[in-house]
Design a protein around this motif. Structure first.
Motif, PDB file in Angstrom:
ATOM      1  N   HIS A 168      35.378  43.928  24.917  1.00 49.75           N
ATOM      2  CA  HIS A 168      33.985  43.508  24.768  1.00 49.75           C
ATOM      3  C   HIS A 168      33.150  44.639  24.168  1.00 49.75           C
ATOM      4  CE1 HIS A 168      30.106  41.675  25.674  1.00 49.75           C
ATOM      5  NE2 HIS A 168      29.756  42.858  26.163  1.00 49.75           N
ATOM      6  N   HIS A 169      33.301  45.838  24.708  1.00 49.30           N
ATOM      7  CA  HIS A 169      32.536  46.978  24.211  1.00 49.30           C
ATOM      8  C   HIS A 169      32.914  47.330  22.772  1.00 49.30           C
ATOM      9  CE1 HIS A 169      30.365  47.715  27.866  1.00 49.30           C
ATOM     10  NE2 HIS A 169      31.495  47.685  28.562  1.00 49.30           N
TER      11      HIS A 169
ATOM     12  N   THR B  20      31.420  44.788  20.466  1.00 51.45           N
ATOM     13  CA  THR B  20      29.970  45.024  20.376  1.00 51.45           C
ATOM     14  C   THR B  20      29.676  46.127  19.364  1.00 51.45           C
ATOM     15  OG1 THR B  20      29.582  44.264  22.629  1.00 51.45           O
ATOM     16  CG2 THR B  20      27.913  45.724  21.677  1.00 51.45           C
TER      17      THR B  20
END
Length: 179
Positions: free
Chosen positions: A76-77, A80
């Motif tokens: 997810h990071h 992002t």
């Protein structure tokens, strides 16, 4: 081949040390050269390659996780950060309202299109051009033999192991339609 816990003999130790050092140095050289030439990290390259090869340049995040072997939070990071750089966007998945789909942008497509010939040149420089045709065939055979054993040792979906639903990751059962 023995599974008795005994140490490696001299020949086995030489093979292991050479293989290990080759892997470490090979991936270090590839990663550093890719970063210098393109500004992309290895995980960036893996994500962009997977998206570029996917129908419509779209994949669910858990599908991408299989390409770079990141757990859900780390993925997810990373996605992002890639979105902040304009390489991809996240969209809601029409078929799964709580789900998302990751989409390759024009900038992401341009980045992978610029990086791919450089990656090919790096692989040629550090691997292919250093081997004879027979050695390359041997490397392919060795790789397949080792991969066969590794794949056979991987847990079946839903049977525990590194990822999957019991560890907060969706079970991967092939590409899913989104959008």
């Amino acid at each position: 081949m023995s599974d008795t816990g005994e140490g490696l003999d001299e020949r086995e130790e030489r093979a292991w040390v050479a293989f290990f050092e080759m892997q470490v140095r090979f991936w270090r050289h590839l990663g550093q050269q890719l970063q210098r030439d393109t500004g992309l990290s290895e995980p960036d390259f893996a994500v962009l390659t997977a998206l570029a090869q996917a129908p419509g340049g779209r994949l669910r995040p858990f599908e991408l996780g299989g390409f770079i072997d990141y757990e859900k939070s780390r993925l997810h990071h990373h996605l992002t950060r890639m979105a902040e750089r304009g390489l991809l966007v996240r969209e809601q998945c029409a078929e799964a309202p709580r789900g998302a789909v990751v989409v390759l942008t024009e900038a992401g497509r341009a980045a992978i299109d610029r990086a791919m010939p450089r990656r090919t040149a790096h692989i040629r420089r550090w691997l292919i051009d250093r081997l004879s045709a027979d050695e390359l065939d041997s490397l392919t055979g060795i790789s397949h033999a080792v991969l066969e054993g590794l794949r056979a040792a991987e847990p079946e979906p839903g049977r525990g192991g590194g990822g999957g639903p019991e560890h907060g990751q969706e079970e991967y059962d092939g590409p899913r339609s989104c959008g």
